[in-house]
Design a protein around this motif. Structure first.
Motif, PDB file in Angstrom:
ATOM      1  N   ALA A   1      54.737 -48.413 -43.799  1.00 31.87           N
ATOM      2  CA  ALA A   1      53.881 -47.304 -44.064  1.00 31.87           C
ATOM      3  C   ALA A   1      52.775 -47.642 -43.105  1.00 31.87           C
ATOM      4  CB  ALA A   1      53.324 -47.028 -45.361  1.00 31.87           C
ATOM      5  N   LEU A   2      51.992 -48.864 -43.040  1.00 29.34           N
ATOM      6  CA  LEU A   2      50.976 -49.249 -42.221  1.00 29.34           C
ATOM      7  C   LEU A   2      51.482 -49.313 -40.820  1.00 29.34           C
ATOM      8  CD1 LEU A   2      49.548 -52.149 -44.272  1.00 29.34           C
ATOM      9  CD2 LEU A   2      48.418 -49.931 -44.024  1.00 29.34           C
ATOM     10  N   ASP A   3      52.665 -49.723 -40.468  1.00 28.58           N
ATOM     11  CA  ASP A   3      52.875 -49.673 -39.074  1.00 28.58           C
ATOM     12  C   ASP A   3      53.038 -48.203 -38.500  1.00 28.58           C
ATOM     13  OD1 ASP A   3      52.860 -52.432 -39.197  1.00 28.58           O
ATOM     14  OD2 ASP A   3      55.138 -52.621 -39.076  1.00 28.58           O
ATOM     15  N   ASN A   4      53.663 -47.470 -39.236  1.00 28.07           N
ATOM     16  CA  ASN A   4      53.728 -45.957 -38.992  1.00 28.07           C
ATOM     17  C   ASN A   4      52.387 -45.261 -38.350  1.00 28.07           C
ATOM     18  OD1 ASN A   4      56.591 -46.393 -39.017  1.00 28.07           O
ATOM     19  ND2 ASN A   4      56.846 -45.321 -40.838  1.00 28.07           N
ATOM     20  N   LEU A   5      51.558 -45.747 -39.467  1.00 28.71           N
ATOM     21  CA  LEU A   5      50.206 -44.939 -39.502  1.00 28.71           C
ATOM     22  C   LEU A   5      49.463 -45.335 -38.350  1.00 28.71           C
ATOM     23  CD1 LEU A   5      48.001 -43.255 -40.581  1.00 28.71           C
ATOM     24  CD2 LEU A   5      47.072 -45.174 -42.060  1.00 28.71           C
ATOM     25  N   LYS A   6      49.567 -46.915 -37.872  1.00 27.78           N
ATOM     26  CA  LYS A   6      48.870 -47.470 -36.856  1.00 27.78           C
ATOM     27  C   LYS A   6      49.516 -46.941 -35.389  1.00 27.78           C
ATOM     28  CE  LYS A   6      46.793 -51.485 -35.056  1.00 27.78           C
ATOM     29  NZ  LYS A   6      47.104 -52.619 -35.069  1.00 27.78           N
ATOM     30  N   ILE A   7      50.849 -46.666 -35.584  1.00 28.66           N
ATOM     31  CA  ILE A   7      51.314 -46.001 -34.272  1.00 28.66           C
ATOM     32  C   ILE A   7      50.761 -44.380 -33.994  1.00 28.66           C
ATOM     33  CG2 ILE A   7      53.627 -45.265 -33.255  1.00 28.66           C
ATOM     34  CD1 ILE A   7      55.064 -47.766 -34.650  1.00 28.66           C
ATOM     35  N   ILE A   8      50.885 -43.768 -34.992  1.00 30.18           N
ATOM     36  CA  ILE A   8      50.404 -42.547 -35.015  1.00 30.18           C
ATOM     37  C   ILE A   8      48.929 -42.474 -34.542  1.00 30.18           C
ATOM     38  CG2 ILE A   8      49.834 -40.356 -36.225  1.00 30.18           C
ATOM     39  CD1 ILE A   8      52.159 -40.996 -38.103  1.00 30.18           C
ATOM     40  N   THR A   9      48.232 -43.259 -35.069  1.00 32.39           N
ATOM     41  CA  THR A   9      46.701 -43.293 -34.865  1.00 32.39           C
ATOM     42  C   THR A   9      46.417 -43.864 -33.395  1.00 32.39           C
ATOM     43  OG1 THR A   9      46.429 -43.910 -37.388  1.00 32.39           O
ATOM     44  CG2 THR A   9      44.538 -44.498 -35.533  1.00 32.39           C
ATOM     45  N   THR A  10      47.253 -44.836 -32.922  1.00 30.02           N
ATOM     46  CA  THR A  10      46.972 -45.027 -31.661  1.00 30.02           C
ATOM     47  C   THR A  10      47.360 -44.206 -30.724  1.00 30.02           C
ATOM     48  OG1 THR A  10      47.621 -47.367 -32.415  1.00 30.02           O
ATOM     49  CG2 THR A  10      47.380 -46.986 -29.963  1.00 30.02           C
ATOM     50  N   GLN A  11      48.498 -43.376 -31.054  1.00 32.34           N
ATOM     51  CA  GLN A  11      48.685 -42.022 -30.173  1.00 32.34           C
ATOM     52  C   GLN A  11      47.630 -41.287 -30.011  1.00 32.34           C
ATOM     53  OE1 GLN A  11      52.502 -40.971 -31.732  1.00 32.34           O
ATOM     54  NE2 GLN A  11      53.997 -42.413 -30.241  1.00 32.34           N
ATOM     55  N   LEU A  12      47.182 -40.819 -31.192  1.00 29.72           N
ATOM     56  CA  LEU A  12      46.160 -39.763 -31.308  1.00 29.72           C
ATOM     57  C   LEU A  12      45.006 -40.206 -30.555  1.00 29.72           C
ATOM     58  CD1 LEU A  12      46.383 -38.407 -34.909  1.00 29.72           C
ATOM     59  CD2 LEU A  12      47.155 -37.179 -32.900  1.00 29.72           C
ATOM     60  N   ILE A  13      44.509 -41.454 -30.754  1.00 29.45           N
ATOM     61  CA  ILE A  13      43.452 -41.917 -29.900  1.00 29.45           C
ATOM     62  C   ILE A  13      43.505 -41.742 -28.323  1.00 29.45           C
ATOM     63  CG2 ILE A  13      42.074 -44.117 -29.348  1.00 29.45           C
ATOM     64  CD1 ILE A  13      42.574 -45.185 -32.446  1.00 29.45           C
ATOM     65  N   GLU A  14      44.720 -42.202 -28.091  1.00 33.69           N
ATOM     66  CA  GLU A  14      45.042 -42.161 -26.629  1.00 33.69           C
ATOM     67  C   GLU A  14      44.973 -40.611 -26.079  1.00 33.69           C
ATOM     68  OE1 GLU A  14      48.861 -43.952 -25.568  1.00 33.69           O
ATOM     69  OE2 GLU A  14      47.920 -46.028 -26.214  1.00 33.69           O
ATOM     70  N   ARG A  15      45.523 -39.793 -26.929  1.00 36.34           N
ATOM     71  CA  ARG A  15      45.481 -38.477 -26.337  1.00 36.34           C
ATOM     72  C   ARG A  15      44.043 -37.655 -26.678  1.00 36.34           C
ATOM     73  NH1 ARG A  15      48.585 -33.668 -30.080  1.00 36.34           N
ATOM     74  NH2 ARG A  15      47.396 -31.924 -29.262  1.00 36.34           N
ATOM     75  N   GLU A  16      43.298 -38.075 -27.538  1.00 32.14           N
ATOM     76  CA  GLU A  16      41.880 -37.616 -27.108  1.00 32.14           C
ATOM     77  C   GLU A  16      41.288 -38.223 -26.116  1.00 32.14           C
ATOM     78  OE1 GLU A  16      40.084 -35.762 -29.423  1.00 32.14           O
ATOM     79  OE2 GLU A  16      38.155 -36.189 -28.561  1.00 32.14           O
ATOM     80  N   GLN A  17      41.361 -39.442 -26.074  1.00 29.71           N
ATOM     81  CA  GLN A  17      40.827 -40.088 -24.914  1.00 29.71           C
ATOM     82  C   GLN A  17      41.174 -39.263 -23.400  1.00 29.71           C
ATOM     83  OE1 GLN A  17      38.519 -42.321 -24.819  1.00 29.71           O
ATOM     84  NE2 GLN A  17      38.239 -42.421 -22.668  1.00 29.71           N
ATOM     85  N   LYS A  18      42.432 -39.327 -23.343  1.00 31.15           N
ATOM     86  CA  LYS A  18      42.974 -38.567 -22.269  1.00 31.15           C
ATOM     87  C   LYS A  18      42.205 -37.109 -21.963  1.00 31.15           C
ATOM     88  CE  LYS A  18      46.873 -40.228 -20.114  1.00 31.15           C
ATOM     89  NZ  LYS A  18      48.142 -40.545 -20.887  1.00 31.15           N
ATOM     90  N   ALA A  19      42.320 -36.571 -23.209  1.00 28.22           N
ATOM     91  CA  ALA A  19      41.482 -35.002 -23.370  1.00 28.22           C
ATOM     92  C   ALA A  19      40.136 -35.222 -22.854  1.00 28.22           C
ATOM     93  CB  ALA A  19      41.858 -34.356 -24.524  1.00 28.22           C
TER      94      ALA A  19
END
Lengths: 340, 340
Positions: free
Chosen positions: B227-245
């Motif tokens: 559960a934690l690993d999955n949340l971390k993966i999603i979070t990292t992706q969202l952070i990257e997406r926001e950063q790119k935007a």
């Protein structure tokens, strides 16, 4: 003397400027709409000589400018400074002006009438402005034969100017009456006694920056003195009304409104003309209420100098988007001159 | 250690906080909804002793607080600080918490479950938070007999928590994804893989200040680690997406947006909670982009401390109108700490 918009506001700053305009035509000449460019050229020269060779103080202080020699940005910035009319600026016909250094005097040659003598001052200075306009009128009528009818008075191209040919107007800053929704009523009651209220700056009757122009409509069957006296009475009443309304404002709410405007103007990086005018209006209100205590900030000066053509006259021709950047930078610097 | 909202943002500051919550119940005791105040009082004492007499670092660093002794403003300010749930704050039943000095650890006793162990840290610190929660869980399970079923895992009052009893969440600051209208899509795709996106602060799902909480929905048939690993993966992706935007934003427009927020917050005299949150969000964005270069400004600190009960805890109980004045003054002072 400085331009009307550079004058420091006295008291509450509600009366922004006073303007006198006299319409005059020369007997025996066709009205400008029917003149050839050759006729116009001759008219320009005639008026130029009448003033510049008059051997009066005016012959030294006034300058003749052929509008052909004026760059586009400068021409339209004159409209923004209320020196010439928009129609005069955009006309493709031969035309000229005679103007004083501080631009308080401007005679348009070949506008709707042969001559439009204009005097504009900062504050409530109707008599002073009329005195100067009258002196110019007297001087010009000495060498030019003005079209005058003993029944109709001065003859003008448009019948609404027949008689005195006088349009007297005062620009008032009425943010609180406006905020209370009082402008429609005011316009109606002022109309009944032969005056009009129009929004200054902004298209059509839309007022931006809460600036309103009160002017006489009637030029026939009324003396110049009566027209001026009546305008002064109305103006004084409106100033008192705005002042009273200001005194009953919620202190914290108006402080918030004015300080937010200050915060935006001193930080924005993009600023449209319309937003600038509305925010400067609040700075002006805040100054009059002692909320914004900056002696070095002259709201009307910023207001006029941040107009589109005024900016382009200074920084060169640019797109509206670029102008919003230059405007923001210019205003930020002006507002930042004195930190609160 | 300081509270989660006082932690200085690292990098882009997109990950605001990480939270772990474990739901636990004691075997043989009725669920809290069916307990008498007497039962609750006994439960409070049992948990208190289990921690404070454990002779571990926790017995020194944690403090027991009977909610009866907590004033109203303090109680609801704890909700604003994300220490306790709104339901727990407004409940009229006997209840208590065990809390650390920096409030990163808070065990609610007698919420929906007998125990809700919560650990919250600033930034992306899921593992660190889980480590602490797990240590507490181990410590407590030594003296308390937790209700556990070999098929269903930890038993909880609400079946949605059955299994691990773990709710892991990360609060993200997503102003640009939000501004581009990307939140609905994001919520849908995150939902498909067993996670939810909810707006933090603000009623229902309405997000204020562009703050979103991503958390796991599934607690049954999945290990804590997964559960934690999955949340971390999603979070990292969202952070990257926001950063790119963020990197593809129009420079002058975003500068204008952020500096206007700075101008309003440093000058307003009246400030609602909602406006404050939305403007602070822009300050936070501006800081991450290097537009607002103020080391001494901590946007999330101001954000939390300017909440209604946080203000009343400091300045006393007052009306919403008065609060808007105090909030404006407080924020102005905080933002003014470093002049740009």
């Amino acid at each position: 003397m400085s331009s009307w918009y550079m004058k420091k506001s006295l008291d509450n700053g509600i009366a922004v400027s006073s303007r006198i305009r006299l319409a005059r035509n020369i007997k025996g000449l066709a009205f400008p709409s029917r003149m050839t460019d050759n006729d116009r050229q001759k008219l320009n020269e005639t008026v130029k000589n009448a003033i510049l060779e008059s051997n009066t103080p005016f012959s030294k202080s006034l300058k003749f400018i052929d509008m052909e020699d004026v760059p586009e940005n400068e021409k339209f910035s004159m409209v923004e400074r209320h020196i010439i009319s928009p129609e005069f600026a955009s006309s493709q016909k031969r035309r000229a002006i005679i103007i004083s250094e501080d631009e308080s005097i401007c005679i348009m040659i070949g506008e709707e009438d042969h001559l439009r003598i204009q005097v504009i001052y900062g504050g409530l200075e109707l008599e002073k402005a009329y005195d100067v306009a009258e002196k110019l009128d007297t001087l010009l009528s000495g060498s030019l034969n003005f079209a005058f009818d003993s029944n109709l008075g001065f003859l003008t191209e448009c019948p609404t100017n027949l008689g005195t040919g006088l349009r007297a107007s005062v620009m008032l800053h009425l943010p609180v009456i406006e905020g209370e929704g009082g402008i429609a009523d005011l316009a109606q009651s002022v109309n009944k006694i032969g005056f009009t209220v129009r929004g200054m700056y902004g298209e059509g009757s839309k007022a931006i920056g809460s600036l309103y122009q009160i002017s006489n409509q009637i030029t026939l069957g009324i003396s110049e003195k009566n027209a001026l006296d009546n305008l002064k009475i109305i103006t004084t009443q409106l100033i008192e009304r705005e002042q009273k309304a200001r005194e009953s404002l919620n202190k914290i709410k108006v402080e918030d409104l004015c300080m937010r405007a200050f915060g935006l103007l001193s930080n924005a990086r993009l600023l449209s003309s319309e937003e600038m005018m509305n925010l400067i209006s609040r700075i002006k209100l805040g100054q009059s209420l002692g909320i914004i205590d900056c002696e070095n900030i002259n709201p009307m000066g910023i207001f006029v100098e941040a107009q589109p053509y005024m900016l382009m006259r200074k920084f060169g021709t640019m797109s509206a988007d670029e102008r919003d950047i230059y405007r923001a930078n210019f205003v930020r610097e002006e507002i930042g001159k004195e930190k609160i």
